[in-house]
Write a protein that holds these residues in place. Structure first.
Motif, PDB file in Angstrom:
ATOM      1  N   HIS A 132      -1.676   3.814   2.493  1.00 46.29           N
ATOM      2  CA  HIS A 132      -0.613   2.966   3.044  1.00 46.29           C
ATOM      3  C   HIS A 132       0.238   3.661   4.099  1.00 46.29           C
ATOM      4  O   HIS A 132       1.061   3.013   4.761  1.00 46.29           O
ATOM      5  CB  HIS A 132       0.259   2.385   1.912  1.00 46.29           C
ATOM      6  N   ASP A 169       2.127  -5.709  -2.720  1.00 47.59           N
ATOM      7  CA  ASP A 169       1.993  -4.320  -3.161  1.00 47.59           C
ATOM      8  C   ASP A 169       2.551  -4.224  -4.576  1.00 47.59           C
ATOM      9  O   ASP A 169       3.522  -4.913  -4.905  1.00 47.59           O
ATOM     10  CB  ASP A 169       2.821  -3.427  -2.203  1.00 47.59           C
ATOM     11  N   ASP A 178       6.932   1.403  -1.852  1.00 46.47           N
ATOM     12  CA  ASP A 178       6.665   2.428  -0.828  1.00 46.47           C
ATOM     13  C   ASP A 178       7.908   2.708   0.008  1.00 46.47           C
ATOM     14  O   ASP A 178       7.841   2.874   1.228  1.00 46.47           O
ATOM     15  CB  ASP A 178       5.483   2.030   0.084  1.00 46.47           C
ATOM     16  N   ASP A 206      -1.598  -4.269   0.238  1.00 48.51           N
ATOM     17  CA  ASP A 206      -2.114  -3.129  -0.525  1.00 48.51           C
ATOM     18  C   ASP A 206      -2.968  -3.716  -1.653  1.00 48.51           C
ATOM     19  O   ASP A 206      -2.481  -4.542  -2.436  1.00 48.51           O
ATOM     20  CB  ASP A 206      -0.915  -2.339  -1.073  1.00 48.51           C
TER      21      ASP A 206
HETATM   22 MN   LIG Z   1       1.390   0.546  -1.026  1.00 46.53          MN
END
Ligand SMILES: [Mn+2]
Length: 329
Positions: free
Chosen positions: A131, A154, A158, A245
């Protein structure tokens, strides 16, 4: 020699699966032409085979290869959106240059690879890679479109500040994107977050930056129409980047990923959520974190990843005004 499919505008579309079996031929994404973009390209497919910003399992450097291989199974007509992707001028332009082990230099080279593609007006669809690679796409698109909205599917936000003292990892991408003013967190949403945390305060990392967060538990209680309304209200007419993701999807459907988290949506649910984004102003998208060495028989994670990219391509086609059969019937 495998015949390409000729379309009315002269674009040589994907290899025709009724003339050449889908298991034959050289593997590009969905059997699209390889190499240069056609002049009126709407979509550019590329890979970024980089995985050394991963915090747990590496292996997503082989994601583009696995996705391309199984994507030959995909047929070009999208029956829900009623759009023929064989008529969308597009190419698989190959893999962007990467420097294994160097996140910062890789981002610089990937951005430089993307800029001329973005300048054509084509929507880049990137196959990762971990990512961390999304930062390069956001930088290249910011220069053309201005500050972007982000819809991030996701299981993790992140948005950590650093990992092992490093500021550029696959777990810090979206904090850096906010700091660089690439995305507007107040017009962005992160969807599907779940799983164990290092500490309680991690739960607020994204919301403190201004993101709207729709955790997996809330998402699973929401119908698709309510999801559509919530995302549309957040994003509006802003230029949009969709970052998918693969660990968004439950590991029962997508086991081959770097940091799996149980308790996520099924692949069927995920596809419906992507379809709900039709009409938004898609500027670019990626599908990341597919780590093929952890896949099972049938390559179910790679197959899902290929299908996600196919869904993203349909969104790009709709936004570009490619006619649907619903328009003419
Ligand atoms: Mn991710």
């Amino acid at each position: 020699m495998v015949p390409m499919q000729s379309t009315e505008n002269g674009f040589r579309g994907p290899v025709d699966g009724q003339q050449t079996p889908r298991f034959a031929g050289i593997k590009t994404f969905m059997r699209l032409p390889a190499g240069e973009l056609p002049a009126d390209a709407r979509v550019a497919i590329l890979g970024v085979p980089f995985d050394t910003a991963s915090s747990y399992r590496t292996g997503s450097r082989f994601g583009p290869e696995a996705v391309r291989s199984i994507s030959s199974l995909l047929r070009p007509f999208h029956p829900v959106h009623r759009v023929d992707l064989a008529a969308v001028p597009a190419a698989d332009v190959g893999d962007a240059p990467v420097v294994p082990g160097n996140v910062v230099e890789t981002a610089r080279r990937v951005q430089a690879f993307l800029e001329p593609l973005v300048a054509t007006g084509a929507v880049p669809l990137v196959i990762g890679g971990d990512h961390s690679i999304t930062l390069a796409s956001l930088r290249a698109l910011r220069a053309r479109h201005g500050r972007l909205s982000l819809v991030q599917f996701d299981s993790h936000g992140d948005t950590w500040d650093e990992y092992f003292g490093e500021r550029y990892t696959h777990g810090t991408t979206f904090r850096r994107a906010v700091e660089e003013d690439l995305i507007d967190p107040r017009a962005s949403i992160q969807v599907g977050l779940r799983g164990s945390l290092y500490q309680e305060r991690d739960a607020a990392l994204s919301t403190d930056l201004g993101f709207e967060v729709l955790p997996a538990r809330e998402l699973l209680a929401l119908d698709v129409e309510a999801f559509r309304a919530r995302v549309a209200a957040r994003v509006g007419e802003n230029p949009l980047f969709v970052s998918f993701d693969i660990d968004f999807v439950d590991p029962s459907c997508a086991p081959a990923t770097g940091t799996p988290e149980v308790g996520g949506p099924t692949s069927a649910h995920a596809l419906e959520l992507l379809r709900a984004l039709a009409g938004l102003r898609l500027a670019g998208a990626d599908c990341v974190e597919i780590s093929p060495a952890y896949d099972g028989p049938g390559q179910i994670t790679a197959l899902l990843g290929a299908t996600v990219v196919w869904e993203l391509m349909a969104l790009a086609a709709l936004r570009a005004g490619v006619p649907t059969t619903a328009d003419v019937s």
